[in-house]
Design a protein around this motif. Structure first.
Motif, mmCIF file in Angstrom:
data_model
loop_
_atom_site.group_PDB
_atom_site.id
_atom_site.type_symbol
_atom_site.label_atom_id
_atom_site.label_comp_id
_atom_site.label_asym_id
_atom_site.label_seq_id
_atom_site.Cartn_x
_atom_site.Cartn_y
_atom_site.Cartn_z
ATOM 1 N N VAL A 373 0.856 -1.186 0.000
ATOM 2 C CA VAL A 373 0.000 0.000 0.000
ATOM 3 C C VAL A 373 0.894 1.239 0.000
ATOM 4 O O VAL A 373 2.050 1.177 0.436
ATOM 5 C CB VAL A 373 -0.939 0.045 1.221
ATOM 6 N N PRO A 374 0.387 2.395 -0.461
ATOM 7 C CA PRO A 374 1.174 3.623 -0.353
ATOM 8 C C PRO A 374 1.422 3.978 1.110
ATOM 9 O O PRO A 374 0.588 3.708 1.980
ATOM 10 C CB PRO A 374 0.289 4.675 -1.029
ATOM 11 N N VAL A 375 2.555 4.579 1.365
ATOM 12 C CA VAL A 375 2.920 5.045 2.706
ATOM 13 C C VAL A 375 2.989 6.566 2.692
ATOM 14 O O VAL A 375 3.639 7.153 1.811
ATOM 15 C CB VAL A 375 4.261 4.446 3.162
ATOM 16 N N GLU A 376 2.312 7.201 3.639
ATOM 17 C CA GLU A 376 2.414 8.645 3.825
ATOM 18 C C GLU A 376 3.423 8.926 4.933
ATOM 19 O O GLU A 376 3.333 8.347 6.029
ATOM 20 C CB GLU A 376 1.063 9.240 4.214
ATOM 21 N N VAL A 377 4.373 9.817 4.651
ATOM 22 C CA VAL A 377 5.371 10.216 5.638
ATOM 23 C C VAL A 377 5.127 11.685 5.972
ATOM 24 O O VAL A 377 5.377 12.562 5.143
ATOM 25 C CB VAL A 377 6.802 10.020 5.103
ATOM 26 N N PRO A 378 4.617 11.986 7.161
ATOM 27 C CA PRO A 378 4.330 13.380 7.515
ATOM 28 C C PRO A 378 5.606 14.202 7.651
ATOM 29 O O PRO A 378 6.662 13.696 8.048
ATOM 30 C CB PRO A 378 3.605 13.276 8.858
ATOM 31 N N ALA A 379 5.493 15.483 7.324
ATOM 32 C CA ALA A 379 6.631 16.386 7.515
ATOM 33 C C ALA A 379 6.979 16.490 8.993
ATOM 34 O O ALA A 379 8.149 16.644 9.351
ATOM 35 C CB ALA A 379 6.302 17.765 6.940
ATOM 36 N N GLU A 380 5.976 16.428 9.862
ATOM 37 C CA GLU A 380 6.193 16.369 11.311
ATOM 38 C C GLU A 380 5.995 14.922 11.726
ATOM 39 O O GLU A 380 4.868 14.431 11.816
ATOM 40 C CB GLU A 380 5.207 17.277 12.055
ATOM 41 N N THR A 381 7.098 14.211 11.970
ATOM 42 C CA THR A 381 6.999 12.779 12.232
ATOM 43 C C THR A 381 6.544 12.462 13.646
ATOM 44 O O THR A 381 6.083 11.351 13.903
ATOM 45 C CB THR A 381 8.343 12.082 11.967
ATOM 46 N N ASP A 382 6.679 13.412 14.587
ATOM 47 C CA ASP A 382 6.191 13.161 15.943
ATOM 48 C C ASP A 382 4.702 13.487 15.984
ATOM 49 O O ASP A 382 4.276 14.550 16.432
ATOM 50 C CB ASP A 382 6.952 13.989 16.980
ATOM 51 N N LEU A 383 3.908 12.552 15.501
ATOM 52 C CA LEU A 383 2.472 12.787 15.420
ATOM 53 C C LEU A 383 1.824 12.838 16.790
ATOM 54 O O LEU A 383 0.759 13.441 16.946
ATOM 55 C CB LEU A 383 1.814 11.712 14.563
ATOM 56 N N PRO A 411 -6.877 19.591 10.967
ATOM 57 C CA PRO A 411 -5.709 19.692 10.072
ATOM 58 C C PRO A 411 -4.761 18.522 10.262
ATOM 59 O O PRO A 411 -4.765 17.851 11.302
ATOM 60 C CB PRO A 411 -5.051 21.014 10.497
ATOM 61 N N ARG A 412 -3.952 18.272 9.236
ATOM 62 C CA ARG A 412 -2.900 17.258 9.291
ATOM 63 C C ARG A 412 -1.614 17.888 8.788
ATOM 64 O O ARG A 412 -1.649 18.802 7.959
ATOM 65 C CB ARG A 412 -3.226 16.059 8.407
ATOM 66 N N PRO A 413 -0.474 17.375 9.217
ATOM 67 C CA PRO A 413 0.775 17.861 8.629
ATOM 68 C C PRO A 413 0.867 17.436 7.163
ATOM 69 O O PRO A 413 0.298 16.407 6.781
ATOM 70 C CB PRO A 413 1.859 17.176 9.462
ATOM 71 N N PRO A 414 1.559 18.194 6.328
ATOM 72 C CA PRO A 414 1.768 17.766 4.934
ATOM 73 C C PRO A 414 2.561 16.468 4.891
ATOM 74 O O PRO A 414 3.326 16.156 5.818
ATOM 75 C CB PRO A 414 2.551 18.923 4.318
ATOM 76 N N VAL A 415 2.370 15.699 3.813
ATOM 77 C CA VAL A 415 3.010 14.382 3.731
ATOM 78 C C VAL A 415 3.734 14.205 2.406
ATOM 79 O O VAL A 415 3.432 14.865 1.416
ATOM 80 C CB VAL A 415 1.973 13.248 3.889
ATOM 81 N N THR A 416 4.698 13.287 2.410
ATOM 82 C CA THR A 416 5.319 12.748 1.209
ATOM 83 C C THR A 416 4.801 11.325 1.031
ATOM 84 O O THR A 416 4.735 10.567 2.011
ATOM 85 C CB THR A 416 6.847 12.728 1.342
ATOM 86 N N VAL A 417 4.428 10.953 -0.180
ATOM 87 C CA VAL A 417 3.856 9.630 -0.434
ATOM 88 C C VAL A 417 4.919 8.716 -1.037
ATOM 89 O O VAL A 417 5.585 9.081 -2.018
ATOM 90 C CB VAL A 417 2.634 9.716 -1.361
ATOM 91 N N VAL A 418 5.074 7.543 -0.427
ATOM 92 C CA VAL A 418 5.983 6.508 -0.923
ATOM 93 C C VAL A 418 5.130 5.428 -1.587
ATOM 94 O O VAL A 418 4.318 4.777 -0.926
ATOM 95 C CB VAL A 418 6.809 5.903 0.222
ATOM 96 N N GLU A 419 5.297 5.245 -2.884
ATOM 97 C CA GLU A 419 4.495 4.254 -3.604
ATOM 98 C C GLU A 419 5.095 2.856 -3.438
ATOM 99 O O GLU A 419 6.320 2.693 -3.408
ATOM 100 C CB GLU A 419 4.418 4.603 -5.096
ATOM 101 N N PRO A 420 4.253 1.818 -3.345
ATOM 102 C CA PRO A 420 4.775 0.461 -3.138
ATOM 103 C C PRO A 420 5.323 -0.153 -4.419
ATOM 104 O O PRO A 420 4.865 0.149 -5.523
ATOM 105 C CB PRO A 420 3.538 -0.308 -2.667
#
Length: 454
Positions: A373-383, A411-420
């Motif tokens: 599945v795609p993985v979202e990596v938040p810009a702020e990792t300490d959720l 709101p949510r922090p912005p994310v980078t998406v890692v495709e599988p």
């Protein structure tokens, strides 16, 4: 100043994050725990936690303009602190560990003594800053017997520096913080609303947007786990279930015991730091040339719920080195998440990765590939800290408390998406991982193979 501050009381340090009404992160800071290296196993000095929180909030406040509109503290759980500030019993203590969170809290209460007036760790800390004595509880969570009167996550429970606030009962007396004015004296401004928090995992679920069916989160840290949003109507009594931040949506899944801790252990036995191990792991092919790690250093929780299990390394050959072990640790954590996912009646659409593991692009890619599945990596990792800031924002009236609105209301922090990039070697190794875990549980019936419980 249009800012609120959330604090996550982590295992190794306190982290404070400030956000504005749009959810933008305005700054972050950390605070250390003095003397933490000398704490007995499963115990901790809450005054050192307090010092770390004050250090983090004060440092962050110095970078902001004006006074924050609210502060909230969340963190590790179940962890119990005696009201008088004696040694706390942490979530790593064996007391009640095989039971539910409520049962674990009550077992911890027995360790500190039933007359010690137990408090959840973040409630004890908030009282030291001036809040009224309360037990902060997430929607749907049962109240804890003897831990104080209940307050909902996101509810204002006092003001910084108000040592006589509400029902404190005076300095040093039952229900009182005993240190009026701490906030102002420490550099934290007085008069800031203090807001009821929650345990770190719940706050991370909130910040990661696990409020829409199919969204999932691994909170990372020394433990980790998998939480998946599911329509409340689809959940059933056989699942470990809790309320999501959104109405009509529950969360299923469960925590694991040692995913991040397994990598920490590897640094200790190899003498190499995490960045070097990650670099070495990247040079090893997927599947780690047949090396498999079962990350059960402290038993396993979901999906096996067996404290007697122990970590195993399988498939080592003379050509294997630290890179193979590191790669197998990263992959073993991903297989552990897949094992939980396969036990659930809901499909994953996306996995949000948080905590320090999310800072490794390699580890995030492995999780995406193994779970497919795609993985979202938040810009702020300490959720968890970001989620505590969401609770502070609810206390400031910026948005609803958890349980009061539909998904996507925060709101949510912005994310980078890692495709599988699914790989057959991962599918085959995952099957071996599950079989090895099954075999390990079977061996526990033979006392010859049992290891002592820490």
């Amino acid at each position: 100043m249009n800012a609120v501050i959330g604090v996550d009381l982590g295992s190794n340090s306190a982290r404070a994050v400030a956000i504005d009404p749009s959810g933008k992160v305005l700054g972050a800071a950390t605070g250390a725990y003095p003397g933490a290296g000398s704490w007995p196993a499963g115990r901790a000095d809450p005054h050192a936690w307090l010092a770390g929180v004050v250090e983090a909030v004060t440092a962050l406040g110095e970078r902001l303009t004006g006074r924050p509109e609210a502060i909230c503290i969340g963190g590790q759980s179940p962890t119990t602190v005696p009201h008088d500030g004696g040694l706390a019993v942490t979530c790593r203590h064996p007391a009640g560990v095989t039971g539910s969170p409520v049962e674990q809290h009550h077992a911890q209460r027995e360790v500190i003594g039933r007359d010690a007036e137990p408090r959840q760790v973040y409630d004890w800390l908030m009282a030291r800053l001036g809040a009224r004595e309360r037990q902060s509880r997430w929607p749907g969570d049962p109240s804890l017997d003897g831990y104080g009167s209940r307050a909902a996550t996101g509810e204002v429970i006092g003001l910084t520096g108000d040592g006589q606030a509400g029902d404190h009962g005076g300095s040093g007396g039952p229900g009182g913080s005993g240190i009026p004015g701490l906030a102002g004296a420490s550099g934290i401004p007085a008069g800031v609303p203090l807001v009821a928090g929650a345990q770190d995992a719940y706050l991370a679920f909130w910040a990661g947007g696990v409020d829409t069916p199919g969204r999932a989160l691994d909170p990372g840290g020394r433990t980790g786990g998998l939480a998946v949003a599911i329509a409340s109507s689809a959940a059933h009594g056989d699942l470990y279930t809790l309320a999501s931040p959104a109405r009509g949506v529950d969360i299923v899944g469960g925590p694991v015991s040692s995913h991040g801790l397994m990598l920490e252990w590897l640094t200790m036995v190899t003498g190499r730091q995490v960045p070097e191990l990650l670099e070495l792991a990247a040079a090893v092919p997927a599947g780690a040339d047949g090396v498999i790690v079962l990350p059960y250093l402290e038993g396993e929780r979901a999906p096996r719920w067996n404290r007697q299990l122990r970590a195993e390394i399988v498939g080592l050959g003379s050509g294997c080195g630290p890179g193979h072990l590191a790669r197998a640790v990263l992959e073993g954590a991903a297989y552990g998440l897949r094992n939980i996912a396969d036990s659930l009646p809901v499909a994953l659409d996306v996995l949000v990765c948080a905590g320090s593991p999310a800072r490794s692009p390699l580890w995030c890619q492995i999780k995406a590939d193994v779970l497919e599945v795609p993985v979202e990596v938040p810009a702020e990792t300490d959720l968890a800290a970001y989620g505590a800031a969401l609770a502070a924002g609810a206390g400031a009236g910026w948005w609803p408390r958890p349980g009061e609105a539909s998904g996507g209301s925060w709101p949510r922090p912005p994310v980078t998406v890692v495709e599988p990039s699914p790989r057959s070697v991962y599918r085959e190794t995952y099957r071996r991982f599950v079989s090895l875990g099954d075999a390990a549980e079977l061996r526990l019936t033979d006392k010859e193979f049992l290891c002592p419980t820490p």
